[in-house]
Write a protein that holds these residues in place. Structure first.
Motif, PDB file in Angstrom:
ATOM      1  N   ARG A  68       0.851  -1.187   0.000  1.00 55.40           N
ATOM      2  CA  ARG A  68       0.000   0.000   0.000  1.00 55.40           C
ATOM      3  C   ARG A  68       0.888   1.239   0.000  1.00 55.40           C
ATOM      4  N   ARG A  69       0.522   2.206  -0.789  1.00 53.50           N
ATOM      5  CA  ARG A  69       1.330   3.440  -0.849  1.00 53.50           C
ATOM      6  C   ARG A  69       1.383   4.124   0.512  1.00 53.50           C
ATOM      7  N   GLY A  70       0.291   4.052   1.242  1.00 53.97           N
ATOM      8  CA  GLY A  70       0.257   4.645   2.588  1.00 53.97           C
ATOM      9  C   GLY A  70       1.308   4.022   3.495  1.00 53.97           C
ATOM     10  N   ALA A  71       1.458   2.704   3.397  1.00 52.81           N
ATOM     11  CA  ALA A  71       2.443   2.004   4.233  1.00 52.81           C
ATOM     12  C   ALA A  71       3.860   2.374   3.791  1.00 52.81           C
ATOM     13  N   LEU A  72       4.059   2.534   2.489  1.00 50.31           N
ATOM     14  CA  LEU A  72       5.388   2.896   1.973  1.00 50.31           C
ATOM     15  C   LEU A  72       5.803   4.282   2.457  1.00 50.31           C
ATOM     16  N   HIS A  73       4.824   5.182   2.536  1.00 51.25           N
ATOM     17  CA  HIS A  73       5.154   6.547   2.978  1.00 51.25           C
ATOM     18  C   HIS A  73       5.675   6.571   4.406  1.00 51.25           C
ATOM     19  N   GLN A  74       5.264   5.562   5.194  1.00 48.73           N
ATOM     20  CA  GLN A  74       5.719   5.521   6.598  1.00 48.73           C
ATOM     21  C   GLN A  74       6.819   4.489   6.804  1.00 48.73           C
ATOM     22  N   ALA A  75       7.437   4.029   5.703  1.00 47.83           N
ATOM     23  CA  ALA A  75       8.399   2.924   5.817  1.00 47.83           C
ATOM     24  C   ALA A  75       9.599   3.301   6.685  1.00 47.83           C
TER      25      ALA A  75
END
Ligand SMILES: *Cc1c(COP(=O)(O)O)cnc(C)c1O
Length: 358
Positions: free
Chosen positions: A207-214
């Motif tokens: 998910r792009r949202g998860a990647l942003h908080q990686a």
């Protein structure tokens, strides 16, 4: 030689020939076209929206994709509950330990289903300061062929706001995965299993949202950096260019053949053919068929037959089967139905097994 091991698989001629395309510099637009096509087609396998999901390519085997997913998508302050019923589940615990990720383990026996009531109790029982933010699970536990129940697990996570990280290395492309489940954060997989590419490239669908908080725990396997560079038609390191050629060709073939539902049907027919044929020879499955994947199944070795003698007899006829792992090496053997295989091949395999038994 026909490969009945869980990857690498027997290639189609079309994928094999795709390796012979022109040499490419990975910093030229031709390579980025290939990278873009691979990423788009990977999302298309499950009809995913690119605004919401990203396919991130990694030059390495499937374990690297799992490692990258766990190390990058469990936040610095996160806490992970790892569910284990086989070798690959245990490997995720080793990865957590290596990176110093706060985690706990919940293990079933290698031949048993995950105890989802125990998972719920563990999530609900955690003190507020030690709340689990993430659950890691292997979808298809290749150790035994068991398909873990993602649907029920997802429901359980959704109710508690936990995020699921899935090792889908041996299920992606063949088994159903509900990406509409909002608890699902990422699935790690590889080119050379159900997608029928060659070893050398693996990937995480995140998910792009998860990647942003990686989290940036890893260097080479930093998923956030890989994703942002690939989004800009870039790459941090030298990718396995030829493995990308094969992945793209395998994904074109996959789509033309009818995509995931068609691959599931094809594997299911072959797996049932193997099961029926072996049952007629008195050989039983280790995991009940309705709890197994269609990708690989494990069977009990006939009494008095050592794995090595069965393996060698079949190899002499052009079939490579696969041993059990750990303690299971003495009691079972595994047959995968991935790759370029036909029902005639399975008929021949069954004849050879009957011969080896007599
Ligand atoms: C094959 C497999 C892996 C990764 O294996 P590699 O040898 O690193 O490609 C991880 N998880 C599962 C469930 C697998 O079947």
């Amino acid at each position: 030689m026909l490969l009945l091991n869980p990857g690498p698989v027997s290639l189609s001629e079309r994928v094999r020939r795709s390796l012979l395309q022109p040499d490419l510099c990975h910093r030229e637009s031709e390579f980025y076209d290939l990278q873009d096509e691979a990423r788009e087609r990977l999302l298309a396998v499950y009809g995913l929206d690119r605004a919401e999901w990203a396919a991130v390519l990694i030059t390495a085997s499937g374990t690297a994709a799992v490692e990258s997913m766990i190390a990058s998508l469990t936040p610095g302050e996160g806490r992970l509950l790892n569910l284990e019923n086989g070798v690959y589940g245990e490997r995720i615990a080793q990865i957590c330990k290596q990176y110093g990720i706060a985690h706990e383990r919940l293990s079933a026996g290698w031949t048993l289903p995950l105890d989802l009531d125990a998972v719920a109790a563990r999530l609900d029982g955690a003190s507020p300061s030690a709340r689990f933010t993430h659950i890691a699970v292997v979808h298809h536990e290749t150790t035994t062929g068991r398909l873990n129940d993602l649907e029920r697990l997802g429901e359980l996570c959704r109710r508690r706001g936990a995020h699921l990280l899935v090792d889908g290395v041996s299920s992606f492309g063949a088994e159903a995965i509900d990406f509409g489940d909002e608890s699902l954060s990422a699935v790690a997989a590889t080119a050379n299993k159900c997608l029928h590419g060659v070893p050398g490239v693996s990937f995480v669908i995140a998910r792009r949202g998860a990647l942003h908080q990686a989290a940036a725990r890893a260097f080479y396997l930093d998923l956030g950096r890989l994703a942002s560079l690939q989004d800009r038609r870039d790459t941090p390191f030298t990718p396995a260019v030829h493995a990308h050629y094969a992945l793209v060709e395998a994904l074109r073939e996959f789509a033309e053949q009818g995509g995931q539902p068609a691959r599931h049907r094809r594997y299911a027919a072959l797996a049932e053919q193997v099961r029926g044929g072996l049952a007629a020879l008195g050989i039983e499955t280790v995991v009940p068929p309705e709890q197994s994947s269609v990708v690989l199944r494990s069977y009990r070795l006939p009494p008095g037959m050592a794995y090595a003698s069965l393996h060698d007899a079949l190899k002499a006829h052009g079939f490579v089967i696969y041993a059990g792992q750990g303690e299971l090496a003495r009691t079972l053997f595994r047959i995968s139905t991935m790759g370029q295989l036909s029902s005639d091949d399975i008929d021949r395999l069954l004849q050879c097994i009957a011969q080896a038994l007599s």
